[in-house]
Design an enzyme around this catalytic site. Structure first.
Site, mmCIF file in Angstrom:
data_model
loop_
_atom_site.group_PDB
_atom_site.id
_atom_site.type_symbol
_atom_site.label_atom_id
_atom_site.label_comp_id
_atom_site.label_asym_id
_atom_site.label_seq_id
_atom_site.Cartn_x
_atom_site.Cartn_y
_atom_site.Cartn_z
ATOM 1 N NE ARG A 1 -5.034 117.303 -21.244
ATOM 2 C CZ ARG A 1 -5.925 116.447 -21.373
ATOM 3 N NH1 ARG A 1 -5.573 115.192 -21.780
ATOM 4 N NH2 ARG A 1 -7.018 116.912 -21.341
ATOM 5 N NE ARG B 1 -13.199 117.325 -17.859
ATOM 6 C CZ ARG B 1 -12.638 117.759 -18.949
ATOM 7 N NH1 ARG B 1 -12.353 116.782 -19.791
ATOM 8 N NH2 ARG B 1 -12.083 118.835 -18.900
ATOM 9 C CD GLU C 1 -14.692 105.370 -22.411
ATOM 10 O OE1 GLU C 1 -15.739 104.890 -23.170
ATOM 11 O OE2 GLU C 1 -15.304 106.145 -21.441
ATOM 12 C CB ALA D 1 -11.913 115.821 -25.356
ATOM 13 N NE ARG E 1 -11.731 116.155 -14.756
ATOM 14 C CZ ARG E 1 -10.593 116.436 -15.803
ATOM 15 N NH1 ARG E 1 -10.369 115.157 -16.246
ATOM 16 N NH2 ARG E 1 -10.443 117.465 -16.229
ATOM 17 C CE1 TYR F 1 -6.971 114.182 -17.466
ATOM 18 C CE2 TYR F 1 -6.199 116.280 -17.958
ATOM 19 C CZ TYR F 1 -7.118 115.406 -18.044
ATOM 20 O OH TYR F 1 -8.292 115.619 -18.460
ATOM 21 C CG HIS G 1 -11.730 108.034 -19.119
ATOM 22 N ND1 HIS G 1 -11.508 108.619 -20.154
ATOM 23 C CD2 HIS G 1 -12.684 107.388 -19.194
ATOM 24 C CE1 HIS G 1 -12.690 108.518 -20.918
ATOM 25 N NE2 HIS G 1 -13.280 107.564 -20.388
ATOM 26 C CG LEU G 2 -4.809 108.973 -17.703
ATOM 27 C CD1 LEU G 2 -4.406 110.195 -18.732
ATOM 28 C CD2 LEU G 2 -3.271 108.809 -16.845
ATOM 29 C CG ASN H 1 -8.033 108.157 -22.297
ATOM 30 O OD1 ASN H 1 -8.880 108.830 -22.586
ATOM 31 N ND2 ASN H 1 -7.197 108.476 -21.519
ATOM 32 C CG ASP I 1 -21.744 104.705 -34.984
ATOM 33 O OD1 ASP I 1 -22.420 104.129 -33.823
ATOM 34 O OD2 ASP I 1 -22.442 105.681 -35.671
ATOM 35 C CG HIS J 1 -16.606 113.760 -22.578
ATOM 36 N ND1 HIS J 1 -16.737 112.639 -21.579
ATOM 37 C CD2 HIS J 1 -15.462 114.267 -22.301
ATOM 38 C CE1 HIS J 1 -15.765 112.452 -20.746
ATOM 39 N NE2 HIS J 1 -14.816 113.391 -21.190
ATOM 40 N N PRO K 1 -7.010 112.859 -28.216
ATOM 41 C CG PRO K 1 -8.710 114.472 -28.622
ATOM 42 C CD PRO K 1 -8.500 112.912 -28.433
ATOM 43 C CG ASN K 2 -5.522 118.014 -25.783
ATOM 44 O OD1 ASN K 2 -4.584 118.623 -26.463
ATOM 45 N ND2 ASN K 2 -6.754 118.018 -25.840
HETATM 46 C C1 DQA Z 1 -9.653 111.633 -19.849
HETATM 47 C C2 DQA Z 1 -10.670 112.336 -19.366
HETATM 48 C C3 DQA Z 1 -11.502 113.312 -20.631
HETATM 49 O O1 DQA Z 1 -12.611 113.921 -19.707
HETATM 50 C C4 DQA Z 1 -10.391 114.580 -20.891
HETATM 51 O O2 DQA Z 1 -11.022 115.205 -21.910
HETATM 52 C C5 DQA Z 1 -9.009 113.720 -21.337
HETATM 53 C C6 DQA Z 1 -8.527 112.856 -20.567
HETATM 54 C C7 DQA Z 1 -8.859 111.186 -18.956
HETATM 55 O O3 DQA Z 1 -7.970 110.197 -19.208
HETATM 56 O O4 DQA Z 1 -8.902 111.416 -17.496
HETATM 57 O O5 DQA Z 1 -8.339 114.342 -22.249
HETATM 58 O O6 DQA Z 1 -9.799 110.700 -21.071
#
Ligand code: DQA
Length: 144
Positions: free
Chosen positions: A17, A110, A97, A76, A106, A22, A99-100, A73, A86, A79, A9-10
């Site tokens: 954003r 998180r 996994e 959110a 943070r 990011y 993450h940017l 990735n 699963d 977390h 998401p997002n």
């Molecule tokens: C994220 C880190 C997460 O905590 C956050 O909710 C994101 C982006 C990252 O790529 O840094 O949406 O996964």
């Protein structure tokens, strides 16, 4: 080699954003850069998937038969999502996994990742470069 890249998401909002966290690169451009970078590593085929919905991400993971590896990735959902963890654990393929940002630097909420325990490794904190580092690490793990 066939790699599935899933963004949660997002992540579709990258570019506008919270650019101070990011970066200013869009998801489309990150994906293009990853394809370009992969050409230095071998013959790699990608599928890219982004969703804002937990169930759709679970469905996509369950349908990932035929791929050699997964870069995810979970955003959110990292977390919160036992369901995504699963789903990854139910697969034969190796997942990494990504993450940017570096969630460990943070907010406290998180700092917990439910999904990391389902993955062979985690790359975080290198901005858009995280995806390239994840690909390199994943290929190494697949070829082990
Ligand atoms: C994220 C880190 C997460 O905590 C956050 O909710 C994101 C982006 C990252 O790529 O840094 O949406 O996964």
């Amino acid at each position: 080699m066939k790699i599935l890249v899933i963004n949660g998401p997002n992540i579709n909002m990258l570019g506008t954003r919270e650019p101070e966290i990011y970066g200013k690169t869009t998801l489309e451009d990150i994906n293009k850069e990853l394809v370009e970078y992969s050409k230095t590593l071998g013959d790699i085929e990608f599928d890219f998937f982004q969703s804002n919905h937990e169930g759709e991400i679970v469905d996509k993971i369950q349908a990932s038969k035929g791929y050699d590896g997964l870069i995810i990735n979970p955003a959110a959902y990292t977390h919160t999502s036992i369901a995504i963890a699963d789903a990854i654990k139910s697969l034969e393929l190796k997942a990494i996994e990504v993450h940017l940002s570096n969630p460990q630097q943070r907010e406290d909420y998180r700092k917990i990742s439910y999904t990391a325990s389902a993955c062979v490794g985690v790359i975080a904190g290198f901005g858009k470069e995280s995806y390239k580092l994840a690909l390199l690490g994943l290929i190494n793990k697949i070829n082990e």
